[in-house]
Motif scaffolding. Structure first.
Motif, PDB file in Angstrom:
ATOM      1  N   SER A 126       0.796  -1.226   0.000  1.00 10.96           N
ATOM      2  CA  SER A 126       0.000   0.000   0.000  1.00 10.96           C
ATOM      3  C   SER A 126       0.830   1.278   0.000  1.00 10.96           C
ATOM      4  O   SER A 126       0.290   2.358   0.118  1.00 10.96           O
ATOM      5  N   GLY A 127       2.143   1.181  -0.082  1.00 17.39           N
ATOM      6  CA  GLY A 127       2.987   2.371  -0.167  1.00 17.39           C
ATOM      7  C   GLY A 127       3.917   2.559   1.012  1.00 17.39           C
ATOM      8  O   GLY A 127       5.070   2.911   0.852  1.00 17.39           O
ATOM      9  N   PHE A 128       3.417   2.340   2.231  1.00 16.99           N
ATOM     10  CA  PHE A 128       4.236   2.427   3.440  1.00 16.99           C
ATOM     11  C   PHE A 128       4.004   1.170   4.262  1.00 16.99           C
ATOM     12  O   PHE A 128       2.926   0.572   4.217  1.00 16.99           O
ATOM     13  N   GLN A 129       5.012   0.792   5.012  1.00 20.86           N
ATOM     14  CA  GLN A 129       4.853  -0.376   5.872  1.00 20.86           C
ATOM     15  C   GLN A 129       5.413  -0.101   7.265  1.00 20.86           C
ATOM     16  O   GLN A 129       6.326   0.697   7.423  1.00 20.86           O
ATOM     17  N   TYR A 130       4.815  -0.766   8.248  1.00 19.98           N
ATOM     18  CA  TYR A 130       5.262  -0.645   9.625  1.00 19.98           C
ATOM     19  C   TYR A 130       6.413  -1.610   9.863  1.00 19.98           C
ATOM     20  O   TYR A 130       6.414  -2.725   9.345  1.00 19.98           O
ATOM     21  N   ALA A 131       7.377  -1.175  10.653  1.00 12.86           N
ATOM     22  CA  ALA A 131       8.483  -2.045  11.036  1.00 12.86           C
ATOM     23  C   ALA A 131       8.632  -1.986  12.557  1.00 12.86           C
ATOM     24  O   ALA A 131       8.629  -0.902  13.146  1.00 12.86           O
ATOM     25  N   PHE A 132       8.736  -3.157  13.181  1.00 13.18           N
ATOM     26  CA  PHE A 132       8.899  -3.253  14.627  1.00 13.18           C
ATOM     27  C   PHE A 132      10.250  -3.867  14.942  1.00 13.18           C
ATOM     28  O   PHE A 132      10.707  -4.774  14.252  1.00 13.18           O
TER      29      PHE A 132
ATOM     30  N   THR B  68      -5.066   0.477  14.671  1.00 13.66           N
ATOM     31  CA  THR B  68      -5.775   1.667  14.196  1.00 13.66           C
ATOM     32  C   THR B  68      -4.765   2.779  13.968  1.00 13.66           C
ATOM     33  O   THR B  68      -3.824   2.934  14.747  1.00 13.66           O
ATOM     34  N   ASN B  69      -4.963   3.518  12.888  1.00 16.89           N
ATOM     35  CA  ASN B  69      -4.067   4.623  12.566  1.00 16.89           C
ATOM     36  C   ASN B  69      -4.874   5.722  11.887  1.00 16.89           C
ATOM     37  O   ASN B  69      -5.275   5.582  10.735  1.00 16.89           O
ATOM     38  N   PRO B  70      -5.108   6.837  12.602  1.00 17.11           N
ATOM     39  CA  PRO B  70      -5.872   7.930  11.992  1.00 17.11           C
ATOM     40  C   PRO B  70      -5.164   8.604  10.817  1.00 17.11           C
ATOM     41  O   PRO B  70      -5.801   9.319  10.048  1.00 17.11           O
TER      42      PRO B  70
ATOM     43  N   GLY C 281      -6.091   3.756   4.094  1.00 14.85           N
ATOM     44  CA  GLY C 281      -6.342   2.395   3.636  1.00 14.85           C
ATOM     45  C   GLY C 281      -5.103   1.571   3.857  1.00 14.85           C
ATOM     46  O   GLY C 281      -4.062   2.057   4.294  1.00 14.85           O
ATOM     47  N   GLY C 282      -5.222   0.299   3.565  1.00 14.49           N
ATOM     48  CA  GLY C 282      -4.087  -0.580   3.730  1.00 14.49           C
ATOM     49  C   GLY C 282      -4.425  -1.978   3.307  1.00 14.49           C
ATOM     50  O   GLY C 282      -5.533  -2.262   2.840  1.00 14.49           O
TER      51      GLY C 282
ATOM     52  N   SER D 122       0.925  -2.878   5.947  1.00 19.76           N
ATOM     53  CA  SER D 122       1.201  -1.685   5.159  1.00 19.76           C
ATOM     54  C   SER D 122      -0.041  -0.809   5.089  1.00 19.76           C
ATOM     55  O   SER D 122      -1.148  -1.249   5.379  1.00 19.76           O
ATOM     56  N   PHE D 123       0.185   0.460   4.707  1.00 18.19           N
ATOM     57  CA  PHE D 123      -0.922   1.410   4.679  1.00 18.19           C
ATOM     58  C   PHE D 123      -0.659   2.510   3.677  1.00 18.19           C
ATOM     59  O   PHE D 123       0.466   2.703   3.227  1.00 18.19           O
TER      60      PHE D 123
END
Length: 147
Positions: free
Chosen positions: A74-80, A130-132, A136-137, A143-144
């Motif tokens: 979706s363009g961006f992704q979370y990394a932990f 949840t991410n305001p 979309g994602g 990803s979002f």
């Protein structure tokens, strides 16, 4: 009106203007610390981080780092990452003694977001539920798309 009258009234007007400026500035500061300024952790997230810190010697004292990278479907992704270092541009959010670290650049993408620990059949791990700041994602929530 005479000039002398204007010169006598000007200091009073300046005082009122300064007082209003201070009031407006403090109101703006209060607005900037609204509920969307933090990044939240669920109880499951806190519980799992505490488990990792007590069970695994290599995880003791480490914080959960959330960052945003380009990529994903979706363009961006979370990394932990479990990290022990913090830099000067990090923001630290704490709940029940557990710390979540977000760098300044990633913070703009995750303001007001909630981090959870999810244990499912196919995988378990930390995820942003949840991410305001996202419009979309993908269904895996890895990803979002940013607003």
């Amino acid at each position: 009106m005479s000039r002398s009258f204007i010169y006598r009234v000007m200091p009073l007007i300046r005082v009122h203007i300064e007082r209003n400026r201070r009031l407006l500035t403090s109101a703006t500061e209060e607005l900037s610390t609204d509920k969307h300024a933090a990044v939240y952790m669920t109880d499951n997230c806190v519980r799992r981080l505490k488990e990792l810190n007590t069970k695994e010697e290599s995880f003791k004292g480490k914080m959960l780092r959330l960052s945003v990278e380009t990529g994903g479907c979706s363009g961006f992704q979370y990394a932990f990452l479990l990290d022990e270092k913090k830099t000067e541009d990090d923001r630290i959010f704490e709940k029940d003694g557990v710390k979540l670290v977000v760098d300044d650049i990633s913070y703009d993408f995750v303001k007001g977001a909630t981090v959870d620990y999810v244990d499912e059949l196919i995988r378990s791990g930390f995820q942003v539920t949840t991410n305001p700041s996202a419009v979309g994602g993908c269904s895996c929530k890895a990803s979002f798309m940013a607003k």
